[in-house]
Design an enzyme around this catalytic site. Structure first.
Site, PDB file in Angstrom:
ATOM      1  N   LYS A 186      24.860  39.230   2.381  1.00 50.32           N
ATOM      2  CA  LYS A 186      25.603  38.701   3.519  1.00 50.32           C
ATOM      3  C   LYS A 186      27.028  39.265   3.564  1.00 50.32           C
ATOM      4  O   LYS A 186      27.568  39.518   4.638  1.00 50.32           O
ATOM      5  CB  LYS A 186      25.631  37.174   3.456  1.00 50.32           C
ATOM      6  CG  LYS A 186      24.292  36.519   3.808  1.00 50.32           C
ATOM      7  CD  LYS A 186      24.428  35.010   3.837  1.00 50.32           C
ATOM      8  CE  LYS A 186      23.141  34.355   4.356  1.00 50.32           C
ATOM      9  NZ  LYS A 186      21.978  34.636   3.525  1.00 50.32           N
TER      10      LYS A 186
ATOM     11  N   GLU B 279      33.080  30.840   4.429  1.00 53.99           N
ATOM     12  CA  GLU B 279      33.441  30.967   5.839  1.00 53.99           C
ATOM     13  C   GLU B 279      33.994  29.655   6.370  1.00 53.99           C
ATOM     14  O   GLU B 279      33.684  28.586   5.842  1.00 53.99           O
ATOM     15  CB  GLU B 279      32.211  31.346   6.681  1.00 53.99           C
ATOM     16  CG  GLU B 279      31.677  32.725   6.398  1.00 53.99           C
ATOM     17  CD  GLU B 279      30.448  33.034   7.220  1.00 53.99           C
ATOM     18  OE1 GLU B 279      30.146  34.228   7.364  1.00 53.99           O
ATOM     19  OE2 GLU B 279      29.790  32.091   7.716  1.00 53.99           O
TER      20      GLU B 279
ATOM     21  N   ARG C 230      13.002  40.673   8.913  1.00 53.37           N
ATOM     22  CA  ARG C 230      11.578  40.323   8.865  1.00 53.37           C
ATOM     23  C   ARG C 230      11.239  39.541  10.125  1.00 53.37           C
ATOM     24  O   ARG C 230      12.109  39.244  10.940  1.00 53.37           O
ATOM     25  CB  ARG C 230      11.268  39.463   7.638  1.00 53.37           C
ATOM     26  CG  ARG C 230      12.147  38.208   7.549  1.00 53.37           C
ATOM     27  CD  ARG C 230      11.782  37.325   6.398  1.00 53.37           C
ATOM     28  NE  ARG C 230      12.758  36.292   6.139  1.00 53.37           N
ATOM     29  CZ  ARG C 230      12.865  35.149   6.789  1.00 53.37           C
ATOM     30  NH1 ARG C 230      12.055  34.888   7.780  1.00 53.37           N
ATOM     31  NH2 ARG C 230      13.770  34.255   6.463  1.00 53.37           N
TER      32      ARG C 230
END
Length: 675
Positions: free
Chosen positions: A116, A200, A292
């Site tokens: 990430k 975050e 995916r």
């Protein structure tokens, strides 16, 4: 096109891939663990290969074993489904080195988006907007704490390699940060083998909107519109819908183009999902890219009329995308609900057990249909602690959102599960919730509407009690109205309606409903049944039809008709109904004689395991003083951490397990001498 593919997954996605491959004339090979020898996906495929023990790390995560199975069966390609090895860079690379096509993106794209932190840096370079935060490689806890303080609380700690809500914590103050970070890292290393995290700013009213993208090896890329996945519990999606309510054409285009830019930035090929967090004013930020197919892909299929698995197979075989961006259209509204074996009343803890009874709505093919059922388990199968506890997905389509919600409510009412606790009643209440119905959506919807969605246990209604009591009498061969006797035979000894020579008959039934016990008397006199409850008499008649383990019962009570289906399992009666018979209720039918000997036993002060799992952290030892609510230990089950807290203040008498021990459901963990 391929002649044989191996499906390196299990459950509903393996069944789905097998169905599409069969329609395309492609032979399929299933792999299965010890726990899945008789699973639905094994029967759905043309051939199957045993790959190891029940735990994923001893079977579905063994890339070498799966590659060997592909070679031995002549498979040209491997479809990884979602989960397990689907986003494993090393596995995708190993497939290529073995001359087997990996039905997914290149290993380089998985690597780019797998972290990430790295993905956010890449997206920043590509001009995709990001949430303010820290995505650096330095994982010193002190530095991370400082960065959280700089960003400002609340903050979100996320496992860099994570997904599915695992390895994620919301932290509301600086004082909570250290403990949340440690827990997050433990869960991340257990689930993904990597404890790197990012931090975050936590948005207080965010919507979770994701864009379905597809790219081919010729350089073409498109977006297949958006899905709203804002309704979540424990950061895991519960309801998904497409299109996103309130989405304007301009914002759809902006988000779609940003998603395509993200895919092109990593040389993407195949199906992928770019996830955004959106604020009420329309601003949106890149969260992550799932390299995916997603669990919620059916809602996209429902509004576009496309088969995304077929697209995957065609693109993996080197064919171009079937349609251009200009040719893609959408129609109507689709909603997906995930039916889980879990108990919403205990924080959505997974429920383990055997599906002794499973009834799902009739599946209507998703091409121009209204109801679709995607499932990988059947009646008689076991929900084990090794895999995700999802039983099935219900997907409905309507001409508009209101019609889709109504159809979902009906589909949920037609679903019956016995043997494990489920979220069915919770999902039904969600469809009736004002915030959801009016599309006032954000990721905190469930918590904000907790009182309505997760209400305190309510007393069973008289119609519900009557339905169970009538079924209980019918199961003994007696009917609920005297006229049947005369239709069958004039001989009173042939009667099954409670006829007695003396003219009267009575049976007493005790039903346990949560903490309450209802004593019911079923009386028959002068050809008429009546139900006696709390000294009040209710004239009663009914009809009951047996269908396997189910009894479909209609009662006529006080001049009104009520319907319900009752399934008896051991000392429990499961009632499925609507209106006054009310959703799903589980009644205890206690064996008074068997339990009489247990009444005097002292069970106070002991703490038992709420599910099978592993002890991964222990905070107390014998002799310690604890207060009510103190954390005592942490269990891991289904790759999620569950804190065990003290039910009351007292002194720890004994701790029965150590860190690393595997415990069974109901095992005594800790004994506390209460104050």
């Amino acid at each position: 096109m391929f002649h044989t593919i191996l499906i390196a997954n299990r459950g509903e996605i393996a069944c789905r891939v097998a169905a599409t491959a069969r329609r395309m004339g492609i032979r399929t090979v299933a792999v299965y663990s010890d726990a899945d020898a008789n699973a639905a996906h094994v029967h759905a495929c043309d051939e199957s290969v045993h790959i190891g023990a029940a735990e994923p790390r001893a079977s579905y995560l063994l890339s070498d074993v799966i590659l060997n199975a592909a070679r031995d069966t002549g498979a040209q390609a491997i479809h990884p489904g979602y989960g397990f090895l689907s986003e494993n860079e090393a596995f995708a690379q190993a497939c290529g080195q073995s001359g087997i096509t990996f039905i997914g993106p290149p290993a380089s794209a998985i690597a780019a988006m797998g972290s990430k932190s790295a993905a956010k840096s890449l997206m920043e370079q590509a001009g995709v907007p990001l949430v303010p935060g820290y995505h650096g490689k330095d994982q010193d806890p002190t530095l991370l704490h400082q960065e959280a303080d700089r960003i400002g609380y609340p903050v979100l700690i996320k496992a860099s390699a994570g997904g599915g809500g695992k390895g994620m914590r919301v932290v509301n103050s600086s004082e909570e940060f250290a403990a949340a970070l440690a827990s997050c890292k433990r869960e991340a290393i257990s689930s993904f083998g990597d404890d790197m995290v990012l931090i975050e700013r936590y948005l207080t009213k965010p919507r979770h909107i994701e864009i379905q993208v597809f790219a081919d090896s010729q350089g073409n890329a498109v977006y297949l519109f958006e899905r709203d996945c804002s309704v979540q519990r424990r950061h895991q999606k519960v309801i998904e819908e497409a299109p996103a309510p309130g989405m304007t054409e301009e914002r759809r285009r902006q988000m779609g183009e940003a998603a395509v830019a993200a895919a092109k930035a990593v040389g993407y090929v195949g199906a992928g999902t770019v996830e955004f967090i959106a604020e009420p004013d329309g601003r949106f930020y890149f969260m992550e890219m799932n390299t995916r197919l997603q669990v919620e892909h059916p809602v996209t299929e429902m509004i576009t009329g496309l088969d995304l698995v077929e697209w995957q197979l065609r693109v993996a075989a080197g064919q171009p995308l079937p349609l251009t961006q200009e040719q893609l259209t959408m129609q109507g509204h689709a909603i997906e609900a995930r039916i889980y074996a879990e108990n919403p009343d205990t924080g959505f803890l997974p429920s383990i057990g055997t599906l002794s009874h499973l009834r799902l709505p009739e599946h209507v093919t998703f091409r121009n249909g209204t109801v679709r059922v995607d499932g990988g388990v059947g009646q008689g199968d076991t929900i084990s602690p090794y895999y995700d506890p999802m039983i099935a997905k219900l997907i409905v389509w309507g001409e508009n959102r209101e019609q889709a919600i109504a159809r979902m409510h009906t589909a949920l009412a037609e679903t019956q599960v016995v043997g494990v606790r489920t979220n069915l009643a919770f999902l039904g209440r969600l469809m009736e919730n004002t915030a959801f119905a009016t599309a006032d959506l954000d990721t905190g919807l469930i918590e904000k509407n907790r009182e309505q969605l997760l209400p305190e246990h309510s007393e069973a209604t008289i119609p519900a009690l009557a339905c169970v009591a009538a079924t209980w009498i019918s199961a003994q061969g007696q009917t609920g109205h005297s006229t049947n006797r005369h239709a069958r035979s004039s001989d009173p000894w042939d009667s099954t309606d409670g006829w007695r020579l003396s003219g009267s008959y009575q049976q007493t039934l005790q039903l346990q409903d949560g903490e309450s016990t209802h004593t019911l008397q079923m009386q028959r006199a002068d050809g008429q049944w009546q139900l006696v409850h709390q000294e009040r008499n209710y004239p009663l008649s009914w009809s009951a039809e047996q269908d396997g383990a189910s009894w479909h019962t209609q009662v006529h009570l006080d001049g009104r008709n009520y319907r319900g289906t009752v399934v008896r399992e051991g000392e429990q009666a499961w009632l499925f109904g609507t209106g006054q018979t009310g959703g799903t209720r589980i009644f205890g039918l206690p064996d008074i004689l068997r339990h009489a000997a247990d009444e005097s036993a002292d069970h106070g002060g002991n703490l038992t395991a709420p599910m099978p799992g592993k002890i991964i952290s222990l905070s107390v030892k014998a002799g310690d003083t604890v207060k009510k609510g103190d954390a005592l230990m942490v269990m891991e089950a289904m790759k999620m951490e569950h804190a065990i807290t003290a039910p009351a203040s007292g002194v720890v008498e004994e701790v029965f397990f150590a860190v690393g021990d595997q415990v069974s459901d109901g095992a005594e963990l800790i004994r506390i001498e209460e104050e």
